[in-house]
Design an enzyme around this catalytic site. Structure first.
Site, PDB file in Angstrom:
ATOM      1  N   HIS A   1     -32.504  -0.536 -41.773  1.00  0.00           N
ATOM      2  CA  HIS A   1     -31.262  -0.846 -42.490  1.00  0.00           C
ATOM      3  C   HIS A   1     -31.133   0.040 -43.706  1.00  0.00           C
ATOM      4  O   HIS A   1     -32.107   0.341 -44.411  1.00  0.00           O
ATOM      5  CB  HIS A   1     -31.135  -2.336 -42.806  1.00  0.00           C
ATOM      6  CG  HIS A   1     -31.944  -2.861 -43.949  1.00  0.00           C
ATOM      7  ND1 HIS A   1     -31.515  -2.785 -45.262  1.00  0.00           N
ATOM      8  CD2 HIS A   1     -33.125  -3.514 -43.986  1.00  0.00           C
ATOM      9  CE1 HIS A   1     -32.398  -3.380 -46.054  1.00  0.00           C
ATOM     10  NE2 HIS A   1     -33.398  -3.818 -45.305  1.00  0.00           N
TER      11      HIS A   1
ATOM     12  N   ASP B   1     -36.802  -1.327 -50.221  1.00  0.00           N
ATOM     13  CA  ASP B   1     -36.062  -2.196 -49.297  1.00  0.00           C
ATOM     14  C   ASP B   1     -34.592  -1.791 -49.252  1.00  0.00           C
ATOM     15  O   ASP B   1     -33.785  -2.316 -49.985  1.00  0.00           O
ATOM     16  CB  ASP B   1     -36.204  -3.646 -49.751  1.00  0.00           C
ATOM     17  CG  ASP B   1     -35.518  -4.628 -48.813  1.00  0.00           C
ATOM     18  OD1 ASP B   1     -35.197  -4.246 -47.667  1.00  0.00           O
ATOM     19  OD2 ASP B   1     -35.308  -5.782 -49.232  1.00  0.00           O
TER      20      ASP B   1
ATOM     21  N   ASP C   1     -38.655  -1.745 -41.715  1.00  0.00           N
ATOM     22  CA  ASP C   1     -38.039  -2.393 -42.866  1.00  0.00           C
ATOM     23  C   ASP C   1     -39.117  -2.613 -43.918  1.00  0.00           C
ATOM     24  O   ASP C   1     -40.066  -3.354 -43.692  1.00  0.00           O
ATOM     25  CB  ASP C   1     -37.435  -3.723 -42.408  1.00  0.00           C
ATOM     26  CG  ASP C   1     -36.494  -4.338 -43.413  1.00  0.00           C
ATOM     27  OD1 ASP C   1     -36.435  -3.854 -44.548  1.00  0.00           O
ATOM     28  OD2 ASP C   1     -35.813  -5.312 -43.053  1.00  0.00           O
TER      29      ASP C   1
ATOM     30  N   GLU D   1     -27.464  -5.425 -43.407  1.00  0.00           N
ATOM     31  CA  GLU D   1     -28.633  -6.228 -43.036  1.00  0.00           C
ATOM     32  C   GLU D   1     -28.882  -7.299 -44.082  1.00  0.00           C
ATOM     33  O   GLU D   1     -29.235  -8.438 -43.755  1.00  0.00           O
ATOM     34  CB  GLU D   1     -29.861  -5.323 -42.896  1.00  0.00           C
ATOM     35  CG  GLU D   1     -31.110  -6.028 -42.346  1.00  0.00           C
ATOM     36  CD  GLU D   1     -32.046  -6.584 -43.403  1.00  0.00           C
ATOM     37  OE1 GLU D   1     -33.088  -7.135 -43.031  1.00  0.00           O
ATOM     38  OE2 GLU D   1     -31.737  -6.468 -44.613  1.00  0.00           O
ATOM     39  N   GLU D   2     -28.697  -6.935 -45.347  1.00  0.00           N
ATOM     40  CA  GLU D   2     -28.981  -7.869 -46.426  1.00  0.00           C
ATOM     41  C   GLU D   2     -27.985  -9.029 -46.486  1.00  0.00           C
ATOM     42  O   GLU D   2     -28.181  -9.974 -47.233  1.00  0.00           O
ATOM     43  CB  GLU D   2     -28.993  -7.132 -47.774  1.00  0.00           C
ATOM     44  CG  GLU D   2     -30.063  -6.051 -47.887  1.00  0.00           C
ATOM     45  CD  GLU D   2     -31.470  -6.604 -48.000  1.00  0.00           C
ATOM     46  OE1 GLU D   2     -31.646  -7.829 -47.851  1.00  0.00           O
ATOM     47  OE2 GLU D   2     -32.393  -5.811 -48.238  1.00  0.00           O
TER      48      GLU D   2
ATOM     49  N   HIS E   1     -35.935  -7.044 -54.098  1.00  0.00           N
ATOM     50  CA  HIS E   1     -34.581  -7.535 -54.367  1.00  0.00           C
ATOM     51  C   HIS E   1     -34.266  -7.566 -55.866  1.00  0.00           C
ATOM     52  O   HIS E   1     -33.516  -8.434 -56.322  1.00  0.00           O
ATOM     53  CB  HIS E   1     -34.354  -8.906 -53.736  1.00  0.00           C
ATOM     54  CG  HIS E   1     -34.067  -8.834 -52.272  1.00  0.00           C
ATOM     55  ND1 HIS E   1     -33.563  -9.883 -51.554  1.00  0.00           N
ATOM     56  CD2 HIS E   1     -34.196  -7.823 -51.381  1.00  0.00           C
ATOM     57  CE1 HIS E   1     -33.399  -9.528 -50.292  1.00  0.00           C
ATOM     58  NE2 HIS E   1     -33.789  -8.263 -50.170  1.00  0.00           N
TER      59      HIS E   1
END
Length: 584
Positions: A293, A305, A366, A337-338, A466
């Site tokens: 992603h 990420d 990922d 994707e998130e 994140h």
């Protein structure tokens, strides 16, 4: 009959895997081998040159470009934002220049982005201000608003049970006696965050806080850290926050009043894109597909990420562009994707059955460069006794290929739970054999993992998961180098394989199906001698080729080792990751 390496993989394929560590700049278009190999397992042409040519510096240049794109776009590369669009254009332009057929596949998403950081303060009985991104965070697709109100627990289990069992907020009856206007405090468990929030809103809650359940464990079994949830574009319009167990337990105290606010932009009809690139060589009915992603979360640039997976897959594609492969290579860079695997779900759903049947396997990457990594291989044979997943037949053979690669380079590895909560999920759902690699997200590294992979026990695999600090400085070079080599090895091996896990002769690399043995947690040097094959470079001082690092014993950021047991990893499956609205 070809000789077989440990784990049942043909030696010719293993030899190719050990050498396949890619990049295109130094590799001209190559012809077929002068001496044909056995038909079932054709040896890739000029494998030694190909394997030694990839440079980790080339992968890092892609990461640096993603970072500069984010810097120019408000610090993020989230789906349907200028940062994502620029990332997609960069990837597409590089692939077109390399000769791929590139498709920009548009699809509609429900967009979500926070405009300002969220706020959570306890007003009484003791004033406390909680830290966003550490003790709490906004759930994706939360409503906006400012609320000050008493907190009311909903069917909480405190202290928590020994094993996960909470059903907090999963039934309308849980809200019997709930006071309208109060803030609903619920525990993770059993049902999705979406269900909990919708039932709370229906009961008159002014806001929702969902905290982790509280069980002590290792990796994804640890239910104490901050959860990162999504409401899956539900009908929820009230503010919704996720919290760690300690914060939630504190807010459950009698007489607690809190003040909270969420300021977010949510739009149900934004459009974004997947980038799909297909080679011009190989059998179009035998597609080997790799993906990662490309989007970040709205909190930061997402360089680990998942800039890490995207950069490694992109460099692998550029390396493979001139090769006249037996099978067709296809590379995907997923959007959104998130927000719940939206890009990969759209892609798989839009495939006609005949086109879907051509995809013989899918490999997903990922978070492959977490700074406090483990080396996780997705558990394609369900050998982990705690796993409830049953991936499609052929997935075990993919796991075996990656295991053989890690054994060959003298690196330990472990199973990574194969739950379908990253972009391999939609492929598994339609029966396409799948596999991949993962180095860990917000889970906590255990002492056993630290002893095996190095790094720091008791600390997250990726402390910037994140968050705004997921920058180029958050990349673990060792993990990036090892996993990029493994990705290129797998792509190279399957590009020339006569038998594919999802082909007419699926299972020829092994028996397939679940094993009854203990989880695989390979240690280097314990599974017999390395199989023969062309010798890869001796390693020159100052070289930055992945082949030189691993076969010459020169490690990025570490001492010369001669190839013994090294460092890192775990897995980005979304029970801890929980951004896809998964079961609480």
């Amino acid at each position: 009959m070809s000789a077989r390496a440990p784990g049942g993989m043909p030696v010719a394929i293993l030899a190719a895997a050990v050498m396949a560590l890619s990049t295109v700049s130094a590799v001209p278009a190559v012809a077929a081998p002068a001496v044909p190999a056995p038909a079932a397992t054709p040896l890739p042409p000029d494998a030694e040159t190909f394997g030694k040519s990839i440079k980790i510096a080339s992968v890092r240049r892609h990461l640096e470009r993603f970072q500069s794109i984010a810097d120019a776009a408000g610090g993020i590369r989230a789906a349907a934002t200028p940062g994502y669009d620029a990332s997609a254009d960069y990837v597409a332009d590089r692939l077109r220049a390399a000769g791929y057929r590139v498709t920009m596949q548009e699809f509609k998403i429900s967009f979500f982005q926070e405009r300002t950081p969220p706020v959570l303060r306890r007003v009484s009985p003791t004033a406390t201000t909680y830290e966003p991104g550490v003790q709490f965070r906004t759930m994706t697709y939360s409503g906006s608003g400012k609320v000050t109100a008493p907190v009311q627990g909903v069917d909480l289990t405190l202290p928590p049970s020994r094993t996960p069992s909470s059903t907090s907020g999963c039934e309308a009856s849980d809200f019997a006696g709930f006071v309208r206007g109060h803030i609903a405090l619920m525990q993770r468990g059993t049902c999705s965050f979406e269900v909990k929030a919708e039932l709370a809103q229906a009961a008159g809650a002014s806001a929702v806080i969902i905290f982790n359940e509280g069980q002590i464990g290792e990796g994804t079994a640890d239910r104490r850290p901050l959860i990162n949830g999504s409401l899956n574009a539900s009908s929820v319009t009230i503010p919704a926050l996720g919290a760690d167990f300690a914060t939630g337990a504190a807010l459950a105290a009698r007489g607690t009043t809190v003040s909270l606010s969420v300021d977010a932009d949510s739009a149900p009809d934004r459009r974004t894109r997947n980038v799909i690139a297909e080679s011009r060589h190989g059998d179009p009915d035998r597609v080997v597909m790799l993906g990662a992603h490309l989007d970040s979360v709205a909190a930061g640039p997402g360089i680990n990420d998942n800039g890490s997976g995207s950069a490694a897959v992109l460099e692998t594609a550029l390396a493979a562009a001139p090769l006249r492969t037996r099978n067709r290579l296809r590379f995907a860079f997923w959007g959104a994707e998130e927000l719940g695997l939206l890009g990969s779900k759209h892609y798989v759903a839009a495939l006609p059955p005949a086109e879907r049947a051509k995809i013989r396997l899918y490999l997903n990457f990922d978070m492959i460069a977490s700074p406090n990594h483990v080396f996780g291989i997705y558990d394609g044979d369900s050998s982990d006794p705690d796993s409830e997943s049953r991936p499609p037949a052929g997935s075990a053979q993919i796991e075996q290929l990656f295991e053989a690669y890690f054994k060959a380079i003298g690196q330990p590895y472990q199973d990574s739970e194969f739950t379908g909560r990253s972009d391999y999920g939609p492929f598994i759902a339609v029966g396409i054999p799948s596999g991949g690699l993962f180095t860990g997200a917000e889970g906590i590294k255990s002492p056993e993992e630290a002893a095996k992979f190095g790094g720091v026990a008791g600390t997250a695999y990726d402390k910037c998961y994140h968050q705004a600090c997921d920058t180029i400085a958050n990349i673990g070079d060792l993990a990036l180098a090892v996993n990029t080599g493994a990705i290129a090895a797998a792509a190279f091996s399957y590009a020339y394989a006569g038998d594919l896990p999802g082909g007419d002769t699926a299972g020829s690399f092994g028996t397939g199906g679940p094993r009854t043995s203990a989880p695989r947690t390979g240690e280097p040097g314990t599974d017999g001698p390395r199989t023969s094959g062309p010798r890869i470079g001796a390693g020159r001082a100052g070289g930055d080729r992945i082949g030189e690092w691993w076969w010459g014993g020169r490690l990025p950021g570490g001492p010369r080792t001669g190839g013994g047991g090294l460092r890192d990893g775990h897995a980005h499956d979304h029970d801890t990751h929980a951004h896809a609205g998964v079961l609480g």
